[in-house]
Structures are given as C-alpha cells and as structure tokens.
Design an enzyme around this catalytic site. Structure first.
Site, PDB file in Angstrom:
ATOM      1  N   ARG A   1     -10.283 -11.614   1.836  1.00  0.00           N
ATOM      2  CA  ARG A   1     -11.150 -12.645   1.246  1.00  0.00           C
ATOM      3  C   ARG A   1     -10.455 -14.014   1.247  1.00  0.00           C
ATOM      4  O   ARG A   1     -11.119 -15.038   1.298  1.00  0.00           O
ATOM      5  CB  ARG A   1     -11.579 -12.219  -0.162  1.00  0.00           C
ATOM      6  CG  ARG A   1     -10.445 -12.094  -1.137  1.00  0.00           C
ATOM      7  CD  ARG A   1     -10.813 -11.270  -2.366  1.00  0.00           C
ATOM      8  NE  ARG A   1     -10.809  -9.838  -2.067  1.00  0.00           N
ATOM      9  CZ  ARG A   1     -11.149  -8.896  -2.953  1.00  0.00           C
ATOM     10  NH1 ARG A   1     -11.515  -9.226  -4.174  1.00  0.00           N
ATOM     11  NH2 ARG A   1     -11.114  -7.626  -2.611  1.00  0.00           N
TER      12      ARG A   1
ATOM     13  N   LYS B   1       0.845  -1.199   0.000  1.00  0.00           N
ATOM     14  CA  LYS B   1       0.000   0.000   0.000  1.00  0.00           C
ATOM     15  C   LYS B   1       0.878   1.245   0.000  1.00  0.00           C
ATOM     16  O   LYS B   1       2.003   1.211   0.490  1.00  0.00           O
ATOM     17  CB  LYS B   1      -0.881   0.025   1.257  1.00  0.00           C
ATOM     18  CG  LYS B   1      -1.986  -0.999   1.291  1.00  0.00           C
ATOM     19  CD  LYS B   1      -2.770  -0.901   2.593  1.00  0.00           C
ATOM     20  CE  LYS B   1      -3.897  -1.924   2.666  1.00  0.00           C
ATOM     21  NZ  LYS B   1      -4.958  -1.730   1.673  1.00  0.00           N
TER      22      LYS B   1
HETATM   23  N1  BES Z   1      -8.033  -3.918   4.411  1.00  0.00           N
HETATM   24  C1  BES Z   1      -8.226  -3.505   3.073  1.00  0.00           C
HETATM   25  C2  BES Z   1      -9.535  -2.740   2.864  1.00  0.00           C
HETATM   26  C3  BES Z   1      -9.658  -1.410   3.545  1.00  0.00           C
HETATM   27  C4  BES Z   1      -9.479  -0.248   2.842  1.00  0.00           C
HETATM   28  C5  BES Z   1     -10.011  -1.324   4.870  1.00  0.00           C
HETATM   29  C6  BES Z   1      -9.630   0.966   3.452  1.00  0.00           C
HETATM   30  C7  BES Z   1     -10.142  -0.112   5.482  1.00  0.00           C
HETATM   31  C8  BES Z   1      -9.971   1.041   4.769  1.00  0.00           C
HETATM   32  C9  BES Z   1      -8.241  -4.709   2.141  1.00  0.00           C
HETATM   33  O1  BES Z   1      -7.460  -5.770   2.553  1.00  0.00           O
HETATM   34  C10 BES Z   1      -7.711  -4.247   0.833  1.00  0.00           C
HETATM   35  O2  BES Z   1      -6.566  -3.890   0.787  1.00  0.00           O
HETATM   36  N2  BES Z   1      -8.541  -4.266  -0.194  1.00  0.00           N
HETATM   37  C11 BES Z   1      -8.134  -3.840  -1.488  1.00  0.00           C
HETATM   38  C12 BES Z   1      -8.625  -4.864  -2.484  1.00  0.00           C
HETATM   39  C13 BES Z   1      -8.075  -4.666  -3.860  1.00  0.00           C
HETATM   40  C14 BES Z   1      -6.593  -4.952  -3.880  1.00  0.00           C
HETATM   41  C15 BES Z   1      -8.805  -5.585  -4.807  1.00  0.00           C
HETATM   42  C16 BES Z   1      -8.758  -2.475  -1.752  1.00  0.00           C
HETATM   43  O3  BES Z   1      -9.901  -2.256  -1.326  1.00  0.00           O
HETATM   44  O4  BES Z   1      -8.090  -1.637  -2.319  1.00  0.00           O
HETATM   45 MN    MN Z   2      -5.452  -5.544   1.914  1.00  0.00          MN
END
Ligand code: BES
Ligand code: MN
Ligand code: ZN
Length: 497
Positions: free
Chosen positions: A353, A279
């Site tokens: 997931r 990230k």
């Molecule tokens: N933990 C994150 C989702 C999240 C985003 C939680 C913002 C709280 C605040 C999750 O694991 C994630 O990173 N999701 C990705 C999925 C994508 C790579 C398909 C996302 O939402 O960007």
């Molecule tokens: Mn994630």
C-alpha cells in the site's frame, strides 16, 4: 504453439489427436449435446455411447478416453474429454476443458492437437476460449529444470469448427494475443527474486514496449527523490536493489469521447521478506510472486499494443524489494507521501500500500481519468475469499460494474468487497495522518481504504489478487505456480471502452 482454425468436416482433420467434448451422461438430453461430438460418435460406430455404458467415461469434467486409429477419421487418435453437465456449461468451462485436453496430451508426444467445436452464434467466442485455454494449459514454469524432456511438445493447436465462418480466424488470433500476454506475465512471475530484480523487470517491460511500439519510461531513485515519493522510497531503502517506477504508455490513433485515460497500476515487490517486521520462514519462498500485479499490467500492455483499443492506457508498476537490513525502514518511521500526507509505518510488511500510494498520486498527475490497480496486497483477502475469487474494491459504482463485467467477459472470478467510511476508524495514527495498517480485522478492506485516500477523487478500482495470482496446486488445465491473473480482466475495460 502454433494456432490454426479449420472449418472442414472433422473426418478430414489430420492430427495426432482430435479432441471432442462430451458432457456428463446425466445432463438433460444426455451427454452428446454437441452435434460435432455426435458426428464423431457416429463415425466411430457409437464409441462414445459405448463408453457411457461402462464406468470408463461418464462425462465428468476433465475425464478422458482415447480411441486409437479411428477408421473413418484422418486423425490418428480420437480423444473424448468430459465437460460436466451441459446445462451448466459456460465459455469459461470450455477454456478449462481445452487447457485440460492440452495438458493431458502434452506429455504424450502429440505435435498436432485439434479440438472440435460447434458452429453457430457462439462459435467465435468458443474458439477464442479454446485457443486461450490451450495456450494457458501449455505453459510450464520449468525453465530452470536442466533435465531435458524426452517428449515432443504440442506444436500446433487447431480449433476445428465444421462449417464455421471466416470471422473465426480473427477471434482465434485475438485469443492468441491475449493468452500469450498472460503467459508472458506468468513467465515474469515464475522468475525467482535473485533473477527478477526491479531493474530486470524494468528491462523486460521496456523490451516489450520497444518490440510492440509503446513508450517506456523508467523513473529511478533520484527522480523519485526529486518528486518526493517518500513512501515508495521508504520501502526500497532496506534493499541493495534500487527501486524503479516503470511507466508504459499506449496512445490510440483517435481519442474517445468523452476523453478518457486509463491507468493500470501493478504492485511490483520482487521479494517481500516483510522487512524489519519479518515474515515467518515457512512459505516465504513464495513471496517472489509479490510482483504479480506489476507482471499483469506489463502483460496487459503487451496485448493492448497489439489489439489497439480506442482509449489511452498508461501502465505504472513500482518495483522494489522489501528487505530488512541496516538501512531498512523501521516500525514507527514516518514517511511523507507524494500526495503530501504523512504515514506512520506501523508494520514494514504492509509495504504494498505504501508503494501504491505514491503511484496512485503519480498516475493522477499523469492525467489518468480512471485507475485500476492489481496487487497481491493482503493475506486477509485469502482468508475472506480463498484461492478462488479476486476481491474487487472500488470508489466508483460505474467503474466497479465495468471491472466486474470485464471479469465475466474474461472468465476470471471477481467478487465485490465493501469500502465504507466506518472503516476509517481503524486508520488512525496518533503521530501521522495515517498508519499503514488498520489492525487485525477486515485487513483487506482497511488496506483498500488506505489506497482510496490516495486515489482521491479519481474513479478507482482495486483488485486484491493475493489468493489468485499463484496456484498452490496444479489444476487439470493449469500448471502449479503463477496463474497470470488478472491479465485478461485488465484488458477488457480498455477493449470495451
Ligand atoms: N505481500 C503480502 C500479502 C500476501 C500474503 C500476498 C499472502 C500473497 C500471499 C503483503 O505485503 C503483506 O505482507 N500484507 C500483510 C499486511 C499486514 C502486515 C497488515 C498481511 O496480509 O499479513
Ligand atoms: Mn508485505
Ligand atoms: Zn507484499
């Protein structure tokens, strides 16, 4: 904070601050809709009416005014708090008003706070909401501030219902159990990832289980390997912290008819760096709250153990850390899930997931007849619903309705989202049965569609709490940080089964 109920007339309530609720002066019939507030107004020679005549107080939500040493009251202060328009006022609003009252008073060294409520048919529900609001409002994630507070905390909160029934005490006690469970979940979420590791989360869960008489089992990495939880293990392998699967079991004295067994599943990523699909650094510090789903199911079990509903409940919380590193899983890796399906890990940041897939399968094998999961699953749900509503996805109409109704009863905001086989177009992999991402559009839905593959034929509902589990800014009624959502909602289906 100690909780009390008092049914005496308000003038007899000894406290540092007696809070009365007054509505927007433009409400139909004016702002003094509650008799108990009219009594306070009369006892103070029309003080609240006088306030309405200036701009000092108009009854807008969370406005306050303070009268010191009110002559005909045993209270040292009378506090009026605004509650908005009386015809729009709900129990959920009262929960917030009560929280705002506590947050207004708590920096002012007021050990004993009382809130005056109306007697009548809704009194139990209102007293419950007031108690919940007070306890939730009092919570502060400040355990790492070393500078000592000079002020005294609120030690006692009294729900005052003049002429109220004895049943109120039960409602207040239940509310206390529920709010304490929610604050317990918030305390877990507020711990930073260097302290709240998967192992520590398991320790805390088992500690609660031991105190409350629940069974607690922790599956370790070896056990996961034996079982074949390849998706969960793949996420965990980049971290020096070993993964755990926390399982807490509550069994009722008498089983429901027809037999039902609720599985509550919570995403427990104690830190989500994104892994190799790392990230951006901005805001990454917040990814310690990626275990809010796990904290919520553990918190819910805390209350379930005490409230003893008539249905078997099993909580399952996979806890892992998602880290990059020499052992981390790579984009393009293919893992075999517990269900036997293969998944191409296109993006290591779609880790929630993956861990939930294996645990949904495991929960079905444990005999759960209904599954509800809570997960900070996608940024896409934040795009869709902002910080206000939890997104609800369900494979079963009856269970969706149950969960939405649970949200209404609990005062959490839930909005139904679609699941549709047309979205499956986006879940195609050339090399495995499924990819772990469905592309840019409809990201919250494709994430839910992925989970649905693993819930299979078991009625299942999924709560995406990415936008709601963490408050970006303090509210008048809640501190900044973990909200404890959706502990109250998760409890309701079991309590109402
Ligand atoms: N933990 C994150 C989702 C999240 C985003 C939680 C913002 C709280 C605040 C999750 O694991 C994630 O990173 N999701 C990705 C999925 C994508 C790579 C398909 C996302 O939402 O960007
Ligand atoms: Mn994630
Ligand atoms: Zn995550």
């Amino acid at each position: 904070m100690q909780i009390q109920v008092d049914t005496r007339p308000i003038e007899q309530i000894e406290c540092d601050a007696l809070v009365v609720v007054a509505f927007d002066k433009d409400s139909p019939g004016g702002g003094l809709a509650w008799e108990v507030t009219r009594t306070a107004n009369a006892l103070t020679g029309g003080w609240i009416e006088q306030l309405y005549q200036t701009a000092e107080f108009s009854g807008k939500a969370f406005e306050t005014a303070v009268l010191h040493r009110p002559q005909d009251l045993a209270a040292r202060r009378l506090v009026v708090i605004g509650a908005g328009k009386s015809d729009k006022f709900t129990t959920a609003d009262l929960r917030r008003v009560s929280g705002a009252a506590v947050r207004f008073l708590k920096p002012k060294s007021m050990p004993v706070v009382a809130l005056a409520l109306e007697a009548g048919a809704a009194a139990s529900e209102q007293a419950g909401a007031a108690v919940e609001g007070a306890l939730l409002g009092d919570f502060e994630p400040d355990q790492y501030k070393t500078e000592k507070k000079e002020t005294k905390p609120v030690e006692t909160f009294i729900a005052v219902v003049p002429g109220g029934e004895p049943a109120l005490a039960g409602a207040a006690q239940r509310a206390e159990i529920i709010a304490n469970a929610q604050n317990f979940a918030r305390a877990l979420v507020s711990e930073p990832a260097n302290r709240m590791t998967p192992s520590l989360l398991a320790e805390r869960a088992c500690q609660v289980a031991a105190e409350e008489g629940l069974e607690c089992e922790v599956l370790d990495q070896d056990r996961m390997r034996q079982l074949g939880m390849g998706a969960l293990l793949g996420v965990a392998q980049g971290s020096a912290e070993p993964p755990v699967l926390i399982v807490m079991r509550y069994r009722p004295a008498e089983a429901p008819e027809p037999p039902a067994h609720l599985g509550l599943i919570g995403k427990g990523v104690t830190f989500d760096s994104g892994g190799i699909s790392i990230k951006p650094s901005e805001g990454m510090e917040k990814m310690k709250y990626d275990m809010a789903g796990a904290a919520a199911v553990i918190g819910a079990m805390h209350a379930i153990a005490r409230l003893r509903p008539a249905i078997a409940v099993t909580a399952l919380a996979p806890a892992v850390e998602n880290m990059p590193g020499g052992r981390a899983q790579r984009p393009g890796d293919i893992v075999t899930t517990l269900a036997g399906k293969t998944v191409e890990v296109v993006n290591t940041d779609a880790e929630g997931r993956l861990i939930l897939a294996d645990v949904l399968t495991y929960a079905r094998r444990q005999g759960c007849t209904h599954l509800v999961d809570a997960a900070t699953l996608t940024g896409a749900i934040v795009v869709a619903l902002g910080y206000v509503y939890i997104g609800v996805f369900a494979s079963d109409d009856a269970l969706r309705e149950r969960v939405l109704e649970a949200g209404r009863a609990a005062g959490d905001k839930l909005w139904p989202m679609p699941l549709d086989d047309d979205y499956k177009e986006q879940l195609k992999s050339a090399f495995a049965d499924l990819p772990n991402t469905g592309g840019r559009w409809g990201g919250a839905v494709t994430a839910a569609m992925f989970l649905k593959e693993f819930a299979d034929t078991t009625p299942w509902a999924h709560l995406d709490i990415a936008g709601t589990a963490w408050l970006e800014e303090a509210k008048p009624y809640l501190a900044k940080g973990p909200s404890g959502v959706p502990v109250r909602t998760l409890l309701q289906p079991a309590l109402r089964w």
